[in-house]
Motif scaffolding. Sequence first.
Motif, PDB file in Angstrom:
ATOM      1  N   GLY A  76      45.793  46.883  57.122  1.00 52.41           N
ATOM      2  CA  GLY A  76      45.487  45.833  56.160  1.00 52.41           C
ATOM      3  C   GLY A  76      43.994  45.554  56.110  1.00 52.41           C
ATOM      4  O   GLY A  76      43.348  45.419  57.146  1.00 52.41           O
ATOM      5  N   LEU A  77      43.448  45.510  54.892  1.00 50.84           N
ATOM      6  CA  LEU A  77      42.031  45.212  54.683  1.00 50.84           C
ATOM      7  C   LEU A  77      41.937  43.804  54.093  1.00 50.84           C
ATOM      8  O   LEU A  77      42.297  43.593  52.940  1.00 50.84           O
ATOM      9  CB  LEU A  77      41.396  46.238  53.733  1.00 50.84           C
ATOM     10  N   PRO A  78      41.469  42.838  54.884  1.00 47.71           N
ATOM     11  CA  PRO A  78      41.435  41.445  54.421  1.00 47.71           C
ATOM     12  C   PRO A  78      40.246  41.175  53.490  1.00 47.71           C
ATOM     13  O   PRO A  78      39.160  40.854  53.924  1.00 47.71           O
ATOM     14  CB  PRO A  78      41.321  40.642  55.719  1.00 47.71           C
ATOM     15  N   LEU A  79      40.499  41.338  52.197  1.00 45.53           N
ATOM     16  CA  LEU A  79      39.471  41.084  51.197  1.00 45.53           C
ATOM     17  C   LEU A  79      39.450  39.606  50.838  1.00 45.53           C
ATOM     18  O   LEU A  79      40.458  38.909  50.959  1.00 45.53           O
ATOM     19  CB  LEU A  79      39.750  41.902  49.931  1.00 45.53           C
ATOM     20  N   ASN A  80      38.302  39.134  50.370  1.00 52.08           N
ATOM     21  CA  ASN A  80      38.213  37.785  49.815  1.00 52.08           C
ATOM     22  C   ASN A  80      38.955  37.769  48.486  1.00 52.08           C
ATOM     23  O   ASN A  80      39.204  38.813  47.888  1.00 52.08           O
ATOM     24  CB  ASN A  80      36.748  37.389  49.610  1.00 52.08           C
ATOM     25  N   MET A  81      39.310  36.590  48.001  1.00 53.44           N
ATOM     26  CA  MET A  81      40.093  36.500  46.762  1.00 53.44           C
ATOM     27  C   MET A  81      39.377  37.129  45.566  1.00 53.44           C
ATOM     28  O   MET A  81      40.024  37.590  44.641  1.00 53.44           O
ATOM     29  CB  MET A  81      40.461  35.052  46.465  1.00 53.44           C
ATOM     30  N   ASP A  82      38.046  37.187  45.599  1.00 54.93           N
ATOM     31  CA  ASP A  82      37.314  37.811  44.499  1.00 54.93           C
ATOM     32  C   ASP A  82      37.168  39.323  44.687  1.00 54.93           C
ATOM     33  O   ASP A  82      36.511  39.997  43.902  1.00 54.93           O
ATOM     34  CB  ASP A  82      35.931  37.156  44.320  1.00 54.93           C
ATOM     35  N   GLY A  83      37.783  39.873  45.726  1.00 57.36           N
ATOM     36  CA  GLY A  83      37.747  41.310  45.980  1.00 57.36           C
ATOM     37  C   GLY A  83      36.585  41.758  46.843  1.00 57.36           C
ATOM     38  O   GLY A  83      36.509  42.923  47.226  1.00 57.36           O
ATOM     39  N   SER A  84      35.691  40.851  47.180  1.00 54.55           N
ATOM     40  CA  SER A  84      34.553  41.214  48.031  1.00 54.55           C
ATOM     41  C   SER A  84      35.004  41.279  49.487  1.00 54.55           C
ATOM     42  O   SER A  84      36.085  40.812  49.845  1.00 54.55           O
ATOM     43  CB  SER A  84      33.423  40.199  47.860  1.00 54.55           C
ATOM     44  N   GLU A  85      34.135  41.876  50.302  1.00 60.54           N
ATOM     45  CA  GLU A  85      34.445  42.010  51.712  1.00 60.54           C
ATOM     46  C   GLU A  85      33.618  41.039  52.543  1.00 60.54           C
ATOM     47  O   GLU A  85      32.453  40.814  52.254  1.00 60.54           O
ATOM     48  CB  GLU A  85      34.169  43.439  52.183  1.00 60.54           C
ATOM     49  N   TRP A 109      44.315  49.124  53.162  1.00 56.78           N
ATOM     50  CA  TRP A 109      45.062  48.618  52.013  1.00 56.78           C
ATOM     51  C   TRP A 109      44.838  47.110  51.852  1.00 56.78           C
ATOM     52  O   TRP A 109      44.934  46.366  52.825  1.00 56.78           O
ATOM     53  CB  TRP A 109      46.544  48.919  52.199  1.00 56.78           C
ATOM     54  N   ASP A 110      44.582  46.676  50.656  1.00 56.88           N
ATOM     55  CA  ASP A 110      44.354  45.269  50.333  1.00 56.88           C
ATOM     56  C   ASP A 110      45.515  44.416  50.849  1.00 56.88           C
ATOM     57  O   ASP A 110      46.663  44.624  50.484  1.00 56.88           O
ATOM     58  CB  ASP A 110      44.224  45.134  48.816  1.00 56.88           C
ATOM     59  N   GLU A 111      45.187  43.444  51.693  1.00 58.65           N
ATOM     60  CA  GLU A 111      46.241  42.613  52.288  1.00 58.65           C
ATOM     61  C   GLU A 111      46.147  41.150  51.873  1.00 58.65           C
ATOM     62  O   GLU A 111      46.702  40.277  52.539  1.00 58.65           O
ATOM     63  CB  GLU A 111      46.184  42.703  53.819  1.00 58.65           C
ATOM     64  N   ARG A 112      45.482  40.863  50.766  1.00 55.21           N
ATOM     65  CA  ARG A 112      45.222  39.468  50.404  1.00 55.21           C
ATOM     66  C   ARG A 112      46.460  38.583  50.378  1.00 55.21           C
ATOM     67  O   ARG A 112      46.384  37.428  50.717  1.00 55.21           O
ATOM     68  CB  ARG A 112      44.535  39.394  49.038  1.00 55.21           C
ATOM     69  N   TRP A 113      47.588  39.070  49.952  1.00 52.14           N
ATOM     70  CA  TRP A 113      48.785  38.215  49.815  1.00 52.14           C
ATOM     71  C   TRP A 113      49.860  38.547  50.849  1.00 52.14           C
ATOM     72  O   TRP A 113      50.976  38.021  50.770  1.00 52.14           O
ATOM     73  CB  TRP A 113      49.367  38.351  48.412  1.00 52.14           C
ATOM     74  N   SER A 114      49.566  39.382  51.827  1.00 52.50           N
ATOM     75  CA  SER A 114      50.603  39.854  52.742  1.00 52.50           C
ATOM     76  C   SER A 114      51.185  38.746  53.610  1.00 52.50           C
ATOM     77  O   SER A 114      52.408  38.649  53.757  1.00 52.50           O
ATOM     78  CB  SER A 114      50.079  40.988  53.620  1.00 52.50           C
ATOM     79  N   THR A 115      50.359  37.903  54.192  1.00 50.23           N
ATOM     80  CA  THR A 115      50.886  36.852  55.070  1.00 50.23           C
ATOM     81  C   THR A 115      51.707  35.848  54.272  1.00 50.23           C
ATOM     82  O   THR A 115      52.773  35.420  54.718  1.00 50.23           O
ATOM     83  CB  THR A 115      49.742  36.159  55.837  1.00 50.23           C
ATOM     84  N   MET A 116      51.239  35.515  53.076  1.00 49.31           N
ATOM     85  CA  MET A 116      51.993  34.574  52.246  1.00 49.31           C
ATOM     86  C   MET A 116      53.350  35.167  51.856  1.00 49.31           C
ATOM     87  O   MET A 116      54.376  34.482  51.914  1.00 49.31           O
ATOM     88  CB  MET A 116      51.203  34.213  50.987  1.00 49.31           C
ATOM     89  N   GLY A 117      53.366  36.444  51.489  1.00 51.01           N
ATOM     90  CA  GLY A 117      54.629  37.102  51.149  1.00 51.01           C
ATOM     91  C   GLY A 117      55.562  37.191  52.339  1.00 51.01           C
ATOM     92  O   GLY A 117      56.775  36.984  52.217  1.00 51.01           O
TER      93      GLY A 117
END
Length: 157
Positions: A76-85, A109-117
């Motif tokens: 998991g790649l924890p990106l900021n909500m705007d897609g920046s790192e 892999w983009d993990e922005r919503w993984s914990t919430m899901g």
Amino acid sequence: MSTVTTSALDFRNALPDAGALLALDLGTQTIGTAFCDAGWRFASPGKTLKRGKFGADKAALAALVAERAITGIVIGLPLNMDGSEGPRSQSSRAYARNLAVLGLPILLWDERWSTMGAERGLLDQDMSRAKRKERIDSAAAAVILQGAIDGLAGGMF
């Protein structure tokens, strides 16, 4: 030499035609794991490992790779909500580079919503707060992996 990439296409091209994949949700104190079947259809949560020094982490992950005949790793790649790192993304990239010694292709892999899901899924199972805390990291790894294998199987490059 293993490939570390954010490109699903490059990752796919580095993999054999089938084979189980391992996903990691890197936390500061734990590592959630998940696995998928060799046909890349279903991701399932694995164990949550206590995070320690990298050498100990690598040994534990190498044992899982051997035990399950893993052909690739998704981190998991924890990106900021705007897609920046940010700093957490850089930490995940460094971990992936260090894990490349296992010789397997690695997909960030983009993990922005993984914990919430994952949290939503555990709540849907009417799981207690204590059980959710115990399982959230591996459940998040399964969400990350399911997104990645859906992308790989569907040709979303």
